[in-house]
Design a protein around this motif. Sequence first.
Motif, PDB file in Angstrom:
ATOM      1  N   THR A 187       0.657  -1.303  -0.282  1.00  0.00           N
ATOM      2  CA  THR A 187      -0.042   0.011   0.000  1.00  0.00           C
ATOM      3  C   THR A 187       0.843   1.382   0.067  1.00  0.00           C
ATOM      4  O   THR A 187       0.455   2.149  -0.662  1.00  0.00           O
ATOM      5  CB  THR A 187      -1.028  -0.083   1.270  1.00  0.00           C
ATOM      6  OG1 THR A 187      -1.808  -1.153   0.971  1.00  0.00           O
ATOM      7  CG2 THR A 187      -1.732   1.285   1.222  1.00  0.00           C
ATOM      8  N   LEU A 191       0.406   4.106  -3.104  1.00  0.00           N
ATOM      9  CA  LEU A 191       0.070   5.327  -2.749  1.00  0.00           C
ATOM     10  C   LEU A 191       0.990   6.481  -3.128  1.00  0.00           C
ATOM     11  O   LEU A 191       0.783   7.608  -3.917  1.00  0.00           O
ATOM     12  CB  LEU A 191      -0.296   5.600  -1.120  1.00  0.00           C
ATOM     13  CG  LEU A 191      -1.555   4.975  -0.551  1.00  0.00           C
ATOM     14  CD1 LEU A 191      -1.649   5.193   0.783  1.00  0.00           C
ATOM     15  CD2 LEU A 191      -2.806   5.751  -1.470  1.00  0.00           C
ATOM     16  N   VAL A 194       0.339   6.675  -6.586  1.00  0.00           N
ATOM     17  CA  VAL A 194      -0.831   7.535  -6.787  1.00  0.00           C
ATOM     18  C   VAL A 194      -0.471   9.140  -6.726  1.00  0.00           C
ATOM     19  O   VAL A 194      -1.261   9.893  -7.357  1.00  0.00           O
ATOM     20  CB  VAL A 194      -2.021   7.228  -5.957  1.00  0.00           C
ATOM     21  CG1 VAL A 194      -3.334   8.051  -5.848  1.00  0.00           C
ATOM     22  CG2 VAL A 194      -2.503   5.831  -6.116  1.00  0.00           C
ATOM     23  N   ALA A 280      -1.362  12.840   1.448  1.00  0.00           N
ATOM     24  CA  ALA A 280      -1.918  11.673   1.167  1.00  0.00           C
ATOM     25  C   ALA A 280      -0.466  10.885   1.983  1.00  0.00           C
ATOM     26  O   ALA A 280      -0.749   9.533   2.153  1.00  0.00           O
ATOM     27  CB  ALA A 280      -1.437  11.650  -0.617  1.00  0.00           C
ATOM     28  N   GLY A 284      -1.507   7.606   3.917  1.00  0.00           N
ATOM     29  CA  GLY A 284      -0.860   6.360   3.685  1.00  0.00           C
ATOM     30  C   GLY A 284      -0.194   5.492   4.708  1.00  0.00           C
ATOM     31  O   GLY A 284      -0.165   4.427   4.736  1.00  0.00           O
TER      32      GLY A 284
END
Length: 295
Positions: A187, A191, A194, A280, A284
């Motif tokens: 993850t 992220l 992203v 973010a 995250g």
Amino acid sequence: MNAKRADKIATGILYSIAGVTVIILAALLLYILVRGLPHISWEFLTQPSKAYQVGGGIGIQLFNSFYLLIVTMIISFPISLGAGIYLSEYAKQNWLTDVIRTSIEILSSLPSVVVGLFGFLVFVLQFQYGFSIISGALALTFFNLPLLTRNVEESLRAIPATQREAGLALGLSRWETVLRVIVPEATPGILTGVILSSGRIFGEAAALIYTAGQSAPALDFSNWNPLSAASPLNIFRQAETLAVYIWKVNSEGTKPDGDAISAGASAVLILAVLAFNFGARAIGKRLYKKMTSAA
């Protein structure tokens, strides 16, 4: 001693290169912020822009940028996640995976203006979506897929094989192992991808000039009917973004205070990207701890 000295010299060179990179970035950010921050106010952030007049704000353009980013990520992230999982966990080394990876490399090398012209010919004209948010989002999906797919694949490949073996040893199927063990572990890396792709989308202008349009019609923020032309949720309306507005102000030169508007809008664009990145990353980390039970 010669080896130690060479190691120190090489380390010093690497630190110098990293320091120069940081200095260049800091100087660029400071230059933009120093020029733009004095022009930012609440009215500037919320009021609509004005044509051929002094003043005006960036409220509609700022909303369009965030809305277009959300729509693009809703379309591109599931596709990229599925493609990354397939390439990392299921794909065999054959001609098909070679074609897929070659296609990803070709897409990543395309200039954004070419992606914009493709979106104009296909989505604006052929599909008859016109200059709209959905046309811009679909065009940016092609622009965004290579980076995001490659990042998802590399994040999944970075997970040790023992994690997969542990999931299978517990009786999980291959898909359950990927979904419950590998993806949560990857993850943070996903992220990060992203975040990087979102920054590219938020600051993109060339592709959106030909797809999302160069005008910002007045919006009624009390109208949440997505089928209404004045609704901010309507994905078939034109949507001039903040980056396109900065380009438009500087290229047309029709606003008497264009330099101030451009400087303020550029500062807002930089601050928005920085805030999104830092926010973010914090989300995250919390998500990673929650999904992996890390202390």
